[in-house]
Every structure is written in structure tokens, then in C-alpha cells.
Design an enzyme around this catalytic site. Sequence first.
Site, PDB file in Angstrom:
ATOM      1  CG  ASP A  62      -0.603  -0.572   2.411  1.00 48.03           C
ATOM      2  OD1 ASP A  62       0.282  -0.019   3.038  1.00 48.03           O
ATOM      3  OD2 ASP A  62      -1.178  -1.606   2.752  1.00 48.03           O
ATOM      4  N   PRO A  63       1.616   1.507  -0.977  1.00 49.87           N
ATOM      5  CG  PRO A  63       3.334   1.257  -2.536  1.00 49.87           C
ATOM      6  CD  PRO A  63       2.039   0.660  -2.092  1.00 49.87           C
TER       7      PRO A  63
END
Lengths: 800, 800
Positions: free
Chosen positions: B473-474
Site C-alpha cells: 500500500d504505498p
Amino acid sequence: MIRPTENGERYELTSPTEMPKAGGFLWNQRMMIQVTCRGFATAQYMQPEPAKYAYAPNLEAKTFMQPEQNYYAHHPGRFVYVKDEENGEIFSAPYEPVRAKLDRFTFDVGKSDIKWTVEKSGIRVEMGFLLPTDDVAELWSIKVKNISGRKRNLSIYPYFPLGYMSWMNQEAEWNADVGGIVGSCKTPYQKAEDYPKTKFLKDKTYFLCETTPVAWEAKQETFEGEGGLQAPSSLKEEQLSNSDARYETPTAAVQYWADLENNESKEYRFLFGPAYDDAEILDMRKKYLSKMAFARAAKDYENYIQRGSGCLRLETPDKDLDNLVNNWLPRQLYYHGDVNRLTTDPQTRNYLQDNMGMSFIKPEVARKSILTAVGQQEKNGSMPDGILLAKGAVLKYINQIPHTDHCVWLPIALEIYLSETGDYALLDKEVTSMYGDTQTVFERFSRAMDWLLSSNARDDRGLSYIAQGDWCDPMNMVGPKGVGVSGWLTVATAYAVNLWAQICEDANNPSMANKYRTAAKQVNESANEHLWDGDWYARGITDDNVTFGISDDKEGRIWLNPQAWSILGGAASPAQISKMLPQVDKQLSTPYGVVMFGPPYRSMREDVGRVTQKYPGQGENGSVYNHAAAFYAWALYSIGDVDRAYTTLRAMIPGPDPDDLVRRGQLPIFIPNYYRGGHGIENLDRTAGRSSQLFNTGTVSWAYRCFIEGLCGLRGVREGLQVDPKMPSEWQDMRVRREFRGAVFDVRVKRGDVEAVKVVLDGEGLEGNVVKGVQEWRTYVVEVEVPRAKKNGELSNGTK
Amino acid sequence: MIRPTENGERYELTSPTEMPKAGGFLWNQRMMIQVTCRGFATAQYMQPEPAKYAYAPNLEAKTFMQPEQNYYAHHPGRFVYVKDEENGEIFSAPYEPVRAKLDRFTFDVGKSDIKWTVEKSGIRVEMGFLLPTDDVAELWSIKVKNISGRKRNLSIYPYFPLGYMSWMNQEAEWNADVGGIVGSCKTPYQKAEDYPKTKFLKDKTYFLCETTPVAWEAKQETFEGEGGLQAPSSLKEEQLSNSDARYETPTAAVQYWADLENNESKEYRFLFGPAYDDAEILDMRKKYLSKMAFARAAKDYENYIQRGSGCLRLETPDKDLDNLVNNWLPRQLYYHGDVNRLTTDPQTRNYLQDNMGMSFIKPEVARKSILTAVGQQEKNGSMPDGILLAKGAVLKYINQIPHTDHCVWLPIALEIYLSETGDYALLDKEVTSMYGDTQTVFERFSRAMDWLLSSNARDDRGLSYIAQGDWCDPMNMVGPKGVGVSGWLTVATAYAVNLWAQICEDANNPSMANKYRTAAKQVNESANEHLWDGDWYARGITDDNVTFGISDDKEGRIWLNPQAWSILGGAASPAQISKMLPQVDKQLSTPYGVVMFGPPYRSMREDVGRVTQKYPGQGENGSVYNHAAAFYAWALYSIGDVDRAYTTLRAMIPGPDPDDLVRRGQLPIFIPNYYRGGHGIENLDRTAGRSSQLFNTGTVSWAYRCFIEGLCGLRGVREGLQVDPKMPSEWQDMRVRREFRGAVFDVRVKRGDVEAVKVVLDGEGLEGNVVKGVQEWRTYVVEVEVPRAKKNGELSNGTK
């Protein structure tokens, strides 16, 4: 312990341990800071929601301002360590974090600045700060003087911890371009749509040094080392290590060498605050970081605070009261009206009351707030739970809970404004609401009253629904089903509607006046039919038809607000009042004031709700809730019970008895929202009387009004100023300076052999007691004789 | 510094200052506690949402478990002060809060207990604790021994701070009925409808003493006095003052007198935990607070932890690896599968991966989780962002952000489960979803793959949409408009679909296998057409058609995941792989592992989003994200690049080099979710390599698989166990004990003059390398010869 200085405009506290949480606060329209005598600080500013630039050491919850704030070693604060380079001994000013025993300590709270003087081992440290008038920043000066009689080699380490800035990103380092330590972070967000809201937040915190230090630490862990805050390891080294913080807890500590001859001193200046970028930091440096700029800012800020100095100056036998009323109470009131408690969604009742007090200081602010409030009136005439003050603001916390009393505060606020200004033209002003409809203020107020009287707000018996709460928001389960009613709100509705009727009459609309008077009378009849419990009024009736706040109850047996407001609203007859007041004395009065109800709840009562989950005697659970007490005093003045009124108000001021001061733990520079009531008044426990330290409270407008219009009896009416002083029976005289509609009234009051108040105006006897046709800029000299005091406890209406 | 003891089942740390954040953790199905060597502790339990019973000193935010936890003096912890009554000197164990220089310090972390041994001035303090298997509580024992050679008079003060329990209500006092200090609070709520949720929460915290102490303090302020935590004033008195806390910060400190002859010792036991009421506290006391009950609980808990001891035992030339894999990695993996990170709404990808690891420990858990997950499949075949595990649970934090990769993890989890169990019957099991429709597992998986391949999930070019994020989840701004695509998710889709095709084939459904293989091929063609950048694959293409993760980028130039998964999914040809790997070496490899991308972002890139707001090299911004690295290792094993794979995995283990241990700051008892990557690999900065200390990570299942199926090459296939060890080229031999489908395989691997792997089973040569017809309870003795190592760096497929 505590001494007032400079005619009460300053207070000094001479020990950091007797009253450890005692402090002062400064604010401007964009920020607020509360500091304790020991150096802990809580600061917030608006961007536009409340934000911080110095943080706790962990990820702190965002919440409303809490009473009885807790402090601990790493709580944010502003400190300076001093090290003797010859023997390595350290101490810190003002007291934290080292907590060394000091030779001298003075915490000096002025209206527009806060200072400390600390002496230890022949070194004097003077610390002080002020705020700029229009910017968010703290202007700190630290002066170190050698008074030891010999040469001293010192290191001076100002230490302004930045705390845990953000879990997303945080760092800090010395920034030579701006000349200070700059902490940077990213306000956390997770949803992409939240990014634009956080993008332009001031995510930098700067600590700027006028003089470049020898060395610094920007990493908390390095500053402390294994010594901890009481003996930081970094101070054992010759120089700080110039550490940076890289996703580590940032701090701002710098080191200066000070080799001082006897009586020599060095002074340092610092700027501490938030910024968006380096350019802004540099601007702030240029604007403020010099001796001259500090002096100019101090003058500006003093002027700014001075603008809120109020309309009343007392000289009475009670010097502590004089100090509070002349200096501090209008300042607190100004704070409220100036910044709306630093929220973007003040509760409607708070918003109206905080601003109504401005009628005595800056009436245009009160006027505008009334217009703003009714501009957010709902389509059905009711008022929302909060007033939105900024673009994008939303209702938060308690404002998401349906309360039913907001309309009540409209005529209350308006009455004060009209009394003070005579600006009845306001009633005809047209206001277009957020829903697009346009109506005059008069119409909007009438519709608000109509809503209070309608079946939306009242049941078949004529009692007012409570939903999840009303004033003093203590109860959330009385009426969530839409059935339960509030005893207070019922009699308060009568009060509000009667006030509105009077305004209608004063505005030459007798038929409307009549209509509302009749309606109020009906409300009062309902109250007497369903809520009178024999010696007092009940607090309410729950969804399940349980009447509470009655003699059968073991806890929450008698509540102050229904009694006070039944007097104000006319429900209570003289006979009822004479039953009620002794019960208030007996069941609710403590040395620290009248508690809001008693006995406090010790466990949950599920048909009453939230208030019973609070600690007994704390918060809303049976504390001396000063806001409620102020209305009680107002009610007492309205029936001429001058001694009970004075006693009730006087209890709001800590001291001067040292035991009382220590017990309350607060300087007498503001009225807190509550003093703890203890577990019950019969057996006051260890913590009874303790101040909440929370200066956000609707108390202040009302208390100020009590002093002006009650105690001094100098009340505006449409035609002018009514003179009817209500001195406590022990007083023989007092002198009052009152500003009113641009004029000044120099009033001397003394007792005389008169039957009624006798007024001499500029040397001539006045017919009646109203000074009419008040002229701006003029000073009126008023001599008043009032009747000699009756036997203590006897009321003007004959009840006891 | 650090020494493994008892065959690697324990680790000892011999200084509290070299690695101040190093600690261990214990858990059971209802709680978790992480303690540092210095005595700080973070504990939470489920009721059913995560809750605390020892709090920070202020109102803490409720948030997800944070990496790089920050500690400060008042952080919750478990401590004991010792005072010499003759000279008043104090120290504390394990180290905080006094931080006195100790004569000896041992922090001893076992798989099922944590202990300290501390010596100072002739006094030895042994502290230790464990958890019960089925209850929420900490069982503490403190033993004080006089080893000074003379008689000593001591006071012993266990100090378990309770912290700021609640703003609504908090108090604490000695409770003689239960024999301990009990803190009480009310979980705050504001809306009436929230009350039922908070009503039965365990709002009490107890600190029970087996032996009644001489005196106690229940009020934090009184305990500390002006001395603060490093030298509490209350310890200067002969006895603690028996203070209570009444809406004041509670604490639990008690005092014992210990007059000890030389070599005499006293032992104390305490119980610390949450409860609903006194009856529950008394029950806990009866159940646990005795020497015998502690011993029984220790045994029970040891058994409980033992149940997660894994299916692999290594004896290799790398003893540190052996220790991790034999003792600690399965324990960490068991933790994940056992408690789902103590959330009620694990992210779908985490849930699947945390549970898939249980295939190696308790396959029935993995099986159940697959059924639970597909039972929450959306109607259109996609998977939700989180899996709800408790009644009333809701999606929180990051689970409110739309991510597009969850379906990918279904066949990945399933493949491991099937390999390990051969339980293909699962595919035919019918699952009724939360929406009421009933389908077989096979159908649900097919529909999930169909969704990944559909136009809901892919654009016209055949690339997979990213929405607000995918794995790790960047990034949240690549595709919020529904246009941007993910390079990783595209090649990951091919991997998932190919895995599913293989499962279809193994499940005797060749036509479906064919369909999905064809689809995967098309996906890979799309990837190669649009994402191949010359030497590596791009990370994605934004809503505005900007391709990123390419050689033109200054930051975020090359990302590990698209490369690793293009190998796994088949997009990358051998020629492409041979270009890619040297770039990973050059641009992403550090001594602490392979970073997830490089160079890290130093400022916001608005078309990429959240990752760029993290501190460079920290969190998801270019750190050594072990989860990504584990998949890279898996990809490397799949192409026989044994040395790169080993190096990648080996970097996950701190030490044994002391410099490396100090830099990482973590005991080698778990793999953290990341090590900091620093600002860039060319110029590794001060903090590169630092452990996040966060043991919640999808890494573990995958790393364990790499060791079992990659390094040891002992992989389940439908017919049995395939044997294909992949030792690093420097190793000559190893021995492996592998449990598989109820049998035990005792495997010795050595190099020999063979062309391909040669397997001897129970003394007889095996045709091929699959042991078929595995029988439960049987032990297979397997001798394996593998080819001598090729020249370092040469891959089995001929690329370098």
C-alpha cells in the site's frame, strides 16, 4: 504563595510545587497557549482546525480541550537548562525538567505576558514570553545573570521539545539558512481525497535563535541519553553533538557558553512556532527576532489585550473581587468572544454566550454573532447544535449529539446586547440563511420561540423534550426515544419566551409581547403541574416516565438549574422560592460554590445517562459547575437575595486563604468551568474544590453581567441606564466606574437612611433610577444611596 | 551483547543500552504484549476491538500498530525499584525508570517466557513473566536475592503504572478484597447509541499481589512527587503513603520490606490485567496467583507455543539461519495465523497470507481462512479490502481505501495449502457467502480470477487498474480516477491466474487450465508491450498516462515487485531477467537487504501519492520491505539463482556481527516488516538498517516457504513430496527434518558428482525426485546428492 501586583494586573506565584498545575494563558485570534508555573505548555492554533506545533511524546488523540489536564515529564514545555562548567551542576528553569530545589522562584502572570524569575546557586534566570498580535508564534526571551559575587562559566541550554510530530514523516535539524532548529513532518492522511486538506498545513516547527548557538541537538534521544530529562547525558559533554532526527523524535535544544563576571548578564531571544516552509520561517525571523521587534510586539500585544479591558471598574471592600472584575474577568470574556474557544464549530449555546459577553466590550462582535447564528437557523425555526465558522468546518464531538436547548439562548444573548446598546434596529435587519431564505432578525427570533413552543419541542403536557441532552450536556439517555422531557428546559423556555416578550414590547410590538407572555405562562403552569416536587422542581422525566431530581432519589436528588431558572422564568412563586432556597443551601452549597446537583451519581443510572459515568464530583457529575452557579446568582439578584448572590459568585474566585488556593490549585486570574464538588457536600473529600484549570466556560459572560447589572445594579434599558445596586449586606459602600453607550458613569454607592434607591446625578436628584438620554463621551457623576441592609437572609420579597 | 542459548530457543541480551528498543513478544489468542529490554511494554487485548489495560500518560490516539515505536520516561512498562534502607540508594529493574548503571544485566527472551536478571550493589533481581493460555493477564514473578556477602535491609517496590485510563472517569486504590491495586475507568463515549458497546468493556485494571505489601501508592503524582520517576519522592519515606487516585492519574506501586541474610532471597508474584468487575478479579486471583498455578500456567503456555513449532528443522553451515528457521520464524508465523494481528478486520491480503503460513503448522486453520475469505467475496467476484472476523466489526484505517489486488492472493494461499495437504476436495466444498449465494470454492476462485481478468479490473490495454493502491500500500494517487494502472498488479495477475491454471490442471480440469493459461499469456503480453522499460518493468502508469518506475525517473526509478513477479508470472523472458537482476543488484541491494524501490522519494510526487510522504528509506518509501524481498527470493529460487535468493533471505536476520546488531537494534527472534533503507543505497545514512521492530508482516509465511520449498527444496505436489534442494553455492551439505502430510522426512543433502539431483530413499535410489504415496506416521530417510556448485553468479538457466 500568591501575591497580586501592579494593582491586580499581575499575579505572582512563589513556588512551583504548592500549586503545580497553576498557570496562565495568552492568545490571539489565531492561537492560544496555556503554560503552567513549572514550564509545561499546551498550545494550539487554527489552520483552520486546531493544530499543534509542539507535540506529546506519543501519538496523541485529537480531542476537545480537556479539564484537569495531566502533566508528566515529557509533556510539551519550554525549558532552559543551566550548567556550571566548573562543577558540572545543572538546574533548569522555570523548574521542570530537572526539578532542582531553587533559591528563588517567581511565576509572574500578567494580562499580556508571562514571566519567571528563578535563582539557583548565584545564577538568576529570567524567562518570559509573549505572543504577536497577528501571527502564530511565541516570542521568548531568556536572560541569565550572575549574582554570585564571583566570575562564573556557564553553559545555557534552551530546550523546547518538539515531541512526536507524525507517524508518517518527521525529522529535525539545525537549519543555518533560517538560524534555528527546524522540525518537519507530514500530517498523516490515508484517503487520497484527504490529501488536499493536509497539503498546505504548516508541517514545520521552528525554534529560531537570535544568536547562533555553539551547538545543538535536534534528536530527543541524543539530547537525553541515558541520563533522561532530569540529567541529560548530552549536558555532560563539553558540547552538544549537533544531532539530527531522521524519523526519530525531534527536539530543539541549543547550547550557549556564558562566561559571566559578577552582575554580568546575557540575554537570548527565540522564536517558536509553526510554518509552511523556510520562506515563511525567514519572514517570521525578520519580522520578530530582535530586541526592538520584541518590544514592538509586546506593545502591540498589550494594546490588543487592552482592547478587551471591559466596561466596569470596581472599588469595593473585597479587593480580590475587584482584581478579578477589573482585570481578569473581562480578559477571559474577551478571549471567549475573540476566538470562540479556538474551534470551527462552537456549540450554539456556547457561541451565543461567548459572544454575548462582547456586548460589554465590543458590541459589534456580539451583533455579528447574533446575525451569524440566526443565519444558520434550521428551516423549521430550530437552531443547529453548532455554528460553523470556517469553510469546510463540520460538527464534531458533542455537536453530533442532538440537544434541544439551543433556541433558548437566542433571546438571552439578544437581551444583553440590546440592554447594552439600545440597538433595536438590529431586529429589522434581514438575514439570508444558509438555506437561502430571507427573514428579519425579529422574524427569526419569533420563529425560534415558536419552535420552542411547538409540538416539535414540547409534549402534550407542555413540557420540553430533552432528546440526548440540554444545557451543561450531562445526560444522554433521558429522552433519546423522543419522549423524555427536561425540567430545566421547560422553565428555561418560559424564561426565553418571556425575555422575547419583553423585547417585543420594548420594540413596540405589544400584541406579540402579549402572545409570548401568555405562552410562557402556560409553560410555567405545565412546569408547576408536572415538575414541582414539594420543595423544588424536578430535573426531568425520562422516556419511561420516571421523574428524577426529586426527593425520593438517593443520587441526583436536587438540581440547581431547574430551581434557578424557575425563578428567572417566573414558574416559581415566592412561596415556592422560599422552600427551594434553603434546600439549595442545605443540599448543594459547599465552600467552593454551589454544586450543579447533589448527591453526585456514583454509578450508572441507565435512564439518565452520560453524566453518571463521570467521576463523582468531577466534570458534570455534581461539581461546582460555575456556569450553572452564575445563573443561580443572577436569579438571586432578580429577587434581591443579595447575600446568597454574592456568596455564590464569590466562591468562583480562588483564595485569598492559602489553604483554599492550594486546594483549588489555580491562580485567581480566571474562573474555571468547574471546581470539583467531591463525593457529596456532607463529607467533602480530598479533591473537593480542585479547579478544572479549563478557562473555556460560558460562566464568564454571565458572571460579568451579574457584577455589572446585579451587584452594581447598572443595567441598560431602552431609555438609558437603570441604577439599582445590590451590595451584600455587610458592605457599606463601593465605587464603580462603568462605561455605557460611549459615556462613563462614575458611581459612588453608600448606605443611607432611605427606603428605596436614591440617585443623585451630577449633583442633582434624579426622578426614579434611570439615567435617560445618555450622551457619548460624557462622564456622569452618580451618587447613590441604598437602604441599610436588612437582617441577614431576609429577601426583598419577604422570603428567607 | 547477544547470545543464543539453549540451542537457539532463547536469546540473551547483556546490555540495556546498546540496543535500547530491542525486545520480545508473547501472545495468546486474546492478547499480545511486546516488551523492551529496558522494561517498557505495549500490550493489547481483544474485547473484541483492540483495547489496553495499561495506558500512556496522556490521551493516546487509537491507531494501527506503528513501526519504530517511540519510548519515553512515562511509556507504559513493568518495573521494580529496590532501595537500600541503610543508605537510601535506589536502582530499578530491569533498567528503567532509574537507569542506574548496573553490575550485570541479562534480558533473556524465550519462546514462551521473557526474563531479566539484574545485579546492582550486591543485590540480584530476577524478573520474568508469562501469559496464561486462555486468559488476558500477565503473570509476573520478581525474585530478589542478597549476593553481597552481608546482611541487607531492602525495600522492594514493584511499579506497574496504569497511565491515563480515561478522560471520563478514572480512579485507583488498594482493594483488600481482591488483594491488589485496582484502577477503574469508564471508556469514553458521547452518543447514547454507543453506550451499549462500552457498557460491558473491562474497564478495570488490576495489579494483584500474592503477598500483601507493607504499603502502596495508587496515585501517580504521589508516587513520583518532586523526585520524578528517576528518584520518586515516595521512596524517600519509610513507607509509601497508601494514596488513592480520584480522577487523577492512577498507578500501581507497592512496597515490601526485605531483610535478607547473605544468599537469602524473597520471591513475589503478581497478576496484571483487565477485568470487568471484582468478581472476575477474584476469579483470576484464585486461578493464577500462586507458585503452583504459575508453574502450571508456564507449562500450559509452553505447550501452546510448542504447537506452533513448524515443520522444518535445519542443520546447515549457517547457525543463525538455523536458529531463526528452527525456532523463531515458525513462532512468528504461528502468531500471525493464530491471532490475525489482533484486529477484527485484517486486510484481505494480510489475512490470506497470515493464514496460508498455517498450512505448515496447522493446515486446518489455513483451510478455514480460505473458506472465510471467499465467504465474503463480493457479488461481482472481487474481494473486499478487509475480512471481518467479529460481530459488529467494521473496516477501519487503510481498509477504507480501495485497493485492487486482493483477488491475487487467493490462488497464492490456496496453492500453498494444496501443496502441503493435497486436500483437493476443498475445491468442491460449497460456500454460502454473506450475500446468501452458494457456490463451490472452485467456482469462487474462478470468479475471482475472472474478475481480475475482466474490464472491471483491467483497461483496454490489458493492464490492471490500481485505484488508490495495491500491495505494500504505498501509493494512493496513481489511479484514483479509475484510469491509472499497476505494473506489479498486471504481472501479479498473470502469476495468480497461472497458479490457478495449474490448480485446475491438478484438479483434472484441463480445459479450465487452458483457458486461464491463455489469459495469463495475454496479460504478460500486455505487460511486455506497455511496461518493459528496456532493463526492467515499470511500476505503473498514472491516471494522466505518466509511466513511472522507469529509467527516466530520478526517484522511484526501479521497483522490486514488478521485477520479482514478472519472473514468477512468466512475463519476463530469460533475456529480460538477465537484464533485470543486475539492475536490482546495482540499484536496490544494501547490506540490510533489497529495498522495495529506489531511490526513495524525497518530496511529494502528486501523481504517485502517499508513499512519497513517508520519510525516505522508512516505511514504504524505499525501505528494505521484507515482504517484497521474500517474494524476490522466491522468484530467484524459481529460476535457480540460489545465491541471490540466499543473500536476500539472509539479510532479514540481524547479526551476528555486533555492528550489524546495533545498527538494526533488534534481537534475531523475528523478521520485522522493514529495515530502513536510508536515503539511498549509494550513500547509506546513519539510520539505514534500523529495524521497524514491527513483527506484523506478511513476510513470514513467504520466507518460511522459501526455506522449505526453495532452500531445502522439499515441496509438496499432488502425488507427494518433491525433492530439489537449492543450497547456496558455498555450502557443501545440510541436514533437514521436514514434517509433511503426517510423515517425517530426515533429509541429508550433500554435493556430489551428479548432473542432476539424485535421491536415495530409505537406502534405495528413487526414480525422479518425488516421494510418492506418503504415509502418515512414517519416517523417511532421504539422502540427496546435488550437483557441485557452478561458478558463482551463473544461473541454472544460463543467465548471470
